[in-house]
Scaffold this motif. Structure first.
Motif, PDB file in Angstrom:
ATOM      1  N   ASN A 177       0.829  -1.220   0.000  1.00 50.61           N
ATOM      2  CA  ASN A 177       0.000   0.000   0.000  1.00 50.61           C
ATOM      3  C   ASN A 177       0.858   1.262   0.000  1.00 50.61           C
ATOM      4  N   ILE A 196      -3.860  -1.195  -9.650  1.00 51.94           N
ATOM      5  CA  ILE A 196      -3.932  -0.393  -8.419  1.00 51.94           C
ATOM      6  C   ILE A 196      -4.999   0.690  -8.573  1.00 51.94           C
ATOM      7  N   SER A 201      -5.388   5.116  -3.289  1.00 48.94           N
ATOM      8  CA  SER A 201      -4.011   5.455  -2.868  1.00 48.94           C
ATOM      9  C   SER A 201      -3.901   6.930  -2.517  1.00 48.94           C
TER      10      SER A 201
END
Length: 314
Positions: A177, A196, A201
């Protein structure tokens, strides 16, 4: 100035440098890693203080730090959602959250601009008096360092907390992460083309950033024993100064070394400010000094490049 005064000044400057270090790390995360300006900082710093002051007065100083940190994460979540889901410009997103937080912080403080870490209790005569609330610094002094001065105790505990915080952050950046957040800052389009989720994020990065900023505010609240609405003023410039000083010396290294550099930048910045106070600089001039420090730190890499080019062309 004698040696004792210099030592006292250094301990005071380094102590404050460590308190503001998590805030500098938070600014570093958005400014340098996510490459997104985040103006939530001035609101989330005070949000950390106000959440901390309420929980600490209730008799839970350690939970006060946790509450402050979670408050900052919530502020970061708002900013992150404005940026990613509503597609509002990052700078404007931060301004909107910061503006909204002013009212929230004012309400938490009970409609007043500041609140001291004290609670009402009846004494032996049945008279209501104000008693100081417990803080993590008092707990630490009672447990480990009864013979030390309160200033030295505060310095030691804050240093330990910051070292642990920095270690946790650096370890996180080595996880999947953490690397996703770094990759999102480096090349968001590439991240989006992979598996992703760049929005998650980015939101996560802004949340961690503001959690660190608010944690710094919560620490300051327990250190100075009060929360004040105006404590957030100039925090962004202070954070940027620390980050840019750190990156000027450690910018070409790994994220781990950069993070350590930012902590050292925070310490160096506070020493410069402390020296400024020693030469009788008026308090209202400190913000101008902060801006000048940022400008100088920004110019140094450009001067280095120019010097190298001239040296190479000879």
């Amino acid at each position: 100035i004698n040696m004792n005064e210099i030592a006292g000044m250094l301990v005071s400057a380094l102590g404050q440098g460590f308190i503001y270090a998590p805030m500098a790390l938070g600014v570093f995360l958005t400014f340098s890693i996510l490459k997104t300006p985040d103006l939530t900082v001035e609101g989330s710093f005070v949000f950390g203080m106000t959440a901390c002051v309420v929980v600490t007065i209730a008799g839970h100083p350690i939970l006060g730090l946790v509450a402050g940190t979670l408050a900052g994460a919530a502020a970061g979540l708002c900013t992150g959602l404005l940026q990613t889901k509503l597609k509002i410009e990052p700078i404007l997103s931060g301004i909107l959250t910061m503006t909204g937080l002013y009212t929230v912080n004012y309400a938490i403080l009970g409609g007043q601009s500041n609140r001291y870490l004290q609670y009402e209790a009846k004494n032996s005569l049945g008279v209501t008096v104000n008693k100081p609330a417990d803080t993590v610094y008092k707990i630490f002094q009672r447990a480990f360092s009864k013979d030390m001065s309160s200033g030295m105790t505060a310095f030691l505990l804050t240093m330990i907390i910051v070292i642990v915080t920095c270690a946790v952050l650096v370890t996180f950046f080595r996880t999947r992460n953490g690397m996703a957040i770094i990759a999102t800052g480096d090349n968001e389009e590439m991240v989006r083309s992979s598996s992703i989720n760049a929005d998650v994020s980015r939101i996560g990065g802004v949340m961690i950033s503001n959690a660190l900023v608010a944690f710094s505010g919560a620490l300051l609240c327990q250190y100075q024993k009060y929360a004040d609405l105006n404590c957030g003023n100039g925090m962004l410039v202070m954070g940027l100064a620390s980050v840019i000083i750190g990156l000027t010396f450690f910018g070409n290294h790994s994220v781990t070394i950069q993070a350590v550099g930012v902590v050292l930048g925070s310490l160096l910045y506070r020493i410069i400010i402390q020296i400024a106070y020693k030469i009788d600089m008026p308090s209202y001039a400190v913000k101008l000094l902060s801006a000048v420090i940022v400008v100088i730190a920004l110019i140094i890499p450009w001067l280095q490049k120019t010097y190298k080019k001239k040296g190479g062309s000879r």
